[in-house]
Design a protein around this motif. Structure first.
Motif, PDB file in Angstrom:
ATOM      1  N   TYR A 215       6.878  31.621 -40.098  1.00 16.94           N
ATOM      2  CA  TYR A 215       6.037  30.422 -40.153  1.00 16.94           C
ATOM      3  C   TYR A 215       4.704  30.674 -39.443  1.00 16.94           C
ATOM      4  O   TYR A 215       3.641  30.290 -39.930  1.00 16.94           O
ATOM      5  CB  TYR A 215       6.723  29.243 -39.461  1.00 16.94           C
ATOM      6  N   SER A 219       0.996  30.360 -40.854  1.00 18.02           N
ATOM      7  CA  SER A 219       0.212  29.226 -40.380  1.00 18.02           C
ATOM      8  C   SER A 219      -1.152  29.665 -39.855  1.00 18.02           C
ATOM      9  O   SER A 219      -2.170  29.050 -40.142  1.00 18.02           O
ATOM     10  CB  SER A 219       0.991  28.509 -39.275  1.00 18.02           C
ATOM     11  N   GLY A 285       0.950  28.426 -46.933  1.00 16.46           N
ATOM     12  CA  GLY A 285       1.733  29.040 -45.870  1.00 16.46           C
ATOM     13  C   GLY A 285       2.016  28.116 -44.708  1.00 16.46           C
ATOM     14  O   GLY A 285       1.421  27.045 -44.574  1.00 16.46           O
ATOM     15  N   GLY A 286       2.978  28.528 -43.867  1.00 16.25           N
ATOM     16  CA  GLY A 286       3.260  27.804 -42.637  1.00 16.25           C
ATOM     17  C   GLY A 286       4.234  26.648 -42.762  1.00 16.25           C
ATOM     18  O   GLY A 286       4.714  26.141 -41.760  1.00 16.25           O
ATOM     19  N   VAL A 287       4.504  26.203 -43.986  1.00 12.25           N
ATOM     20  CA  VAL A 287       5.372  25.041 -44.184  1.00 12.25           C
ATOM     21  C   VAL A 287       6.379  25.356 -45.277  1.00 12.25           C
ATOM     22  O   VAL A 287       6.011  25.936 -46.290  1.00 12.25           O
ATOM     23  CB  VAL A 287       4.551  23.807 -44.626  1.00 12.25           C
TER      24      VAL A 287
ATOM     25  N   LEU B  91      -4.050  28.469 -32.250  1.00 10.21           N
ATOM     26  CA  LEU B  91      -2.730  27.838 -32.370  1.00 10.21           C
ATOM     27  C   LEU B  91      -2.240  27.988 -33.806  1.00 10.21           C
ATOM     28  O   LEU B  91      -3.026  28.209 -34.713  1.00 10.21           O
ATOM     29  CB  LEU B  91      -2.833  26.349 -32.040  1.00 10.21           C
ATOM     30  N   ALA B  92      -0.916  27.856 -33.993  1.00  6.14           N
ATOM     31  CA  ALA B  92      -0.371  27.795 -35.343  1.00  6.14           C
ATOM     32  C   ALA B  92      -0.327  26.321 -35.742  1.00  6.14           C
ATOM     33  O   ALA B  92       0.506  25.581 -35.229  1.00  6.14           O
ATOM     34  CB  ALA B  92       1.021  28.414 -35.404  1.00  6.14           C
ATOM     35  N   PRO B  93      -1.241  25.863 -36.612  1.00  7.54           N
ATOM     36  CA  PRO B  93      -1.399  24.425 -36.850  1.00  7.54           C
ATOM     37  C   PRO B  93      -0.160  23.745 -37.420  1.00  7.54           C
ATOM     38  O   PRO B  93       0.005  22.540 -37.242  1.00  7.54           O
ATOM     39  CB  PRO B  93      -2.569  24.344 -37.837  1.00  7.54           C
ATOM     40  N   ASP B  94       0.708  24.509 -38.084  1.00  7.41           N
ATOM     41  CA  ASP B  94       1.866  23.881 -38.724  1.00  7.41           C
ATOM     42  C   ASP B  94       3.073  23.782 -37.800  1.00  7.41           C
ATOM     43  O   ASP B  94       4.086  23.197 -38.173  1.00  7.41           O
ATOM     44  CB  ASP B  94       2.267  24.669 -39.977  1.00  7.41           C
ATOM     45  N   LEU B  95       2.986  24.360 -36.605  1.00  7.35           N
ATOM     46  CA  LEU B  95       4.137  24.344 -35.706  1.00  7.35           C
ATOM     47  C   LEU B  95       3.923  23.300 -34.609  1.00  7.35           C
ATOM     48  O   LEU B  95       2.800  23.023 -34.219  1.00  7.35           O
ATOM     49  CB  LEU B  95       4.343  25.724 -35.072  1.00  7.35           C
TER      50      LEU B  95
END
Lengths: 342, 254
Positions: A215, A219, A285-287, B91-95
């Motif tokens: 993830y 992200s 990505g990321g989700v 930062l990882a925006p989705d976390l």
């Protein structure tokens, strides 16, 4: 409210989260409900449900690998061709080991040892293709779309070179009867394999460090790198996983059809990508989630099955799927825009 | 007087014909906020990059707690207890916030499950709740992706992450450049809390009133040289601007 309280999710929060990501699940439930009401005897029969699950099994395994790749902000167009390549390698190794190299059809009497070696070879070959994809994407920095389009051609061409262009039609009898059409505890073996793959892949994605890093890389790759994550290794591992899944799917395909299917997997990449996207995984990505992908795999299969049972020309399924896919991506973008504003 | 945690002497750096740093002396004392100010092109970014391992000096010496140090990469600086929060935050925006705080340093479950890479989310959430509470960062929810937080809150998460892992110094690169009045005040308050928790802060800023309000000491750079080292009480906005535009090396007292 203290900080620790804020860590508990309120019922309202949870409902909102489920509605935002769960509409596609509601769509699936709705489809099943409608078809079961209209044709309970046919649609809801044990036989039909089993056929649905068997039809989904191979695509499900491929789609799980694709889920990882897309969450890491990549794409894998090569999986169908890698499947074909692995199935040819596996079939020819099993033929050679059972001393029947060159047999063009029928079944061989290869034992479980030979089948095991053939299957391991399929998975290892898939991982090798995946590592090649990952290396070209992560180290050579070539866009994933181009890399996997290239390996799509290479793997398909390679399979045709290895097999002389015709399918290998001789499979071990044991593989076909016990895995292809066999059962474990009353459940079709192919379905059992797919369920196992989905469970393990889901656990790894959602509960382990490997999953979290997948993830994170999708992200914000630069952010992940600065946090000390080995982004190159992670990317290569994700593509290798996708390739390995294609290897497992190759064994399942050989077992189910009792032949390699060189020309049967041209659409697998698009089928899996649309399933993954339908399931709420973001192309940016990321989700994403494995559960969403399972739902996304079943929607077109249920739709086709329902249309056939209802007597609607099955061509409409293709039309409906296209519309649902566009809708899914549109909703994903709306969600992102709302989130940014909030 | 206590010994500086970080002491840089005679730092030089040249890019082609441009002398970005011409022998800068810079130090960070334990438990203080040092503001690093200077006009565009004064060498602030270059100095920060060198001190945080993102660039190498051509000459000069860096001492950490009195022992000479040389950082080949940001990871080496981090290992020595120095972290930097850049403007893009990384930062990882989705976390969610907790996952971001622990990214790259995840807590694993004890025993076999941990060996298999199983995350201990509860421990990470509890620990980050504690960190946020100590630093006075108030987040509406800890389950949502950081992308849904306000700019100030995202900045706070990034600073908290740096403070959590850097026991010695946190560099903040223009942390309030993109923020409104209220959020700026919160971020500055956070910088003070980080200092009070024992980690020194180096604040790079353009905003003079802000610097006078929050810093314990102000270091002025001009044309790649250190030109002033002041206490906020000894100076004014006008005084700082004068140093930034016409200060000379002779006026510098280390």
């Amino acid at each position: 409210m203290t900080q620790t309280d804020a860590f508990r999710e309120t019922g309202e929060d949870r409902l909102l989260r489920l509605l935002a990501s769960g509409w596609i699940f509601l769509l699936l439930v709705g489809l099943i409900a409608i078809f079961s009401l209209l044709r309970p005897a046919q649609f809801g029969s044990g036989y039909n449900i089993q056929q649905l699950a068997i039809n989904a099994a191979i695509i499900l395994v491929l789609a799980v690998g694709q889920t990882y790749v897309i969450i890491s902000n990549g794409i894998d167009l090569s999986i169908g061709s890698v499947l074909v390549f692995c199935s040819v390698v596996s079939a020819e190794i099993m033929l050679a080991l059972s001393g029947a190299a060159g047999t063009t059809f029928g079944t061989t009497s290869a034992g479980w040892g030979v089948i095991l070696l053939g299957s391991l070879a399929a998975v290892a070959t898939g991982i090798a293709w995946g590592l090649l994809n990952g290396f070209l994407v992560a180290v050579a920095k070539i866009p994933a779309l181009i890399v996997t389009l290239g390996t799509l051609g290479m793997a398909l061409g390679g399979a045709q070179i290895l097999s002389g262009g015709t399918d290998v039609r001789a499979m071990p009898e044991l593989l076909v009867t016990h895995v292809g059409s066999g059962r474990i505890f009353g459940i079709p073996a192919l379905v059992m394999i797919a369920v196992l793959v989905v469970l393990v892949a889901g656990l790894v994605l959602h509960f382990t460090r490997f999953g979290l890093h997948t993830y994170a890389v999708g992200s914000n790759m630069e952010g992940a790198r600065r946090s000390g994550i080995d982004v190159t290794r992670q990317t290569m591992a994700v593509y290798a996983l996708s390739g390995g899944m294609a290897g497992i799917a190759a064994v399942m395909s050989n077992a189910r059809f009792a032949t390699t299917t060189i020309n049967g997997h041209a659409m697998d990449n698009l089928t899996t990508i649309s399933a993954v996207v339908l399931g709420g995984t973001s192309l940016f990505g990321g989700v994403g989630s494995v559960f969403g992908t399972v739902v996304g795999v079943f929607i077109p299969i249920i739709l086709l099955n329902g249309f056939v049972i209802l007597g609607i020309p099955p061509f409409w399924q293709t039309v409906a799927m296209g519309a649902v896919l566009i809708l899914a991506v549109w909703i994903d973008q709306l969600k992102r825009r709302l989130r940014k504003r909030g | 007087m206590p010994e500086p945690i970080l002491q840089a002497t005679g730092i030089t750096r040249t890019f082609g014909h441009v002398q970005a740093l011409r022998g800068v002396d810079f130090k960070v004392m334990p438990g203080e906020i040092v503001a690093l100010i200077g006009d565009n092109g004064a060498g602030k970014s270059t100095l920060v990059k060198i001190l945080s391992g993102a660039d190498r000096a051509d000459g000069g010496e860096i001492r950490i707690d009195g022992t000479p140090a040389r950082f080949g990469s940001p990871a080496e600086a981090q290992a020595a207890g120095i972290a930097t929060v850049y403007q893009d935050l990384a930062l990882a925006p989705d976390l969610p916030p907790a996952e971001n705080l622990f990214l790259g340093r995840e807590r694993l479950k004890p025993g076999l499950l941990g060996r298999l890479g199983m995350l201990d989310r509860q421990a990470m959430r509890a620990e980050s709740a504690k960190v946020f509470e100590t630093l006075g960062v108030n987040l509406k929810s800890h389950r949502v992706p950081v992308d849904t937080l306000s700019g100030g809150q995202r900045q706070s998460v990034a600073i908290a992450r740096a403070a959590m892992w850097a026991e010695k110094i946190v560099f903040l690169d223009e942390p309030t450049a993109a923020l409104g009045v209220v959020q700026t005040a919160r971020v500055l308050e956070l910088a003070k809390r980080v200092r009070d928790s024992g980690t020194s802060v180096v604040l790079i800023s353009h905003n003079m009133p802000q610097v006078l309000e929050v810093a314990d000491r102000i270091h002025v750079l001009r044309l790649g040289e250190s030109v002033a080292n002041l206490r906020p009480a000894e100076t004014t906005v006008d005084g700082l601007v004068r140093e930034m535009t016409s200060g000379t090396r002779e006026g510098f007292t280390p």
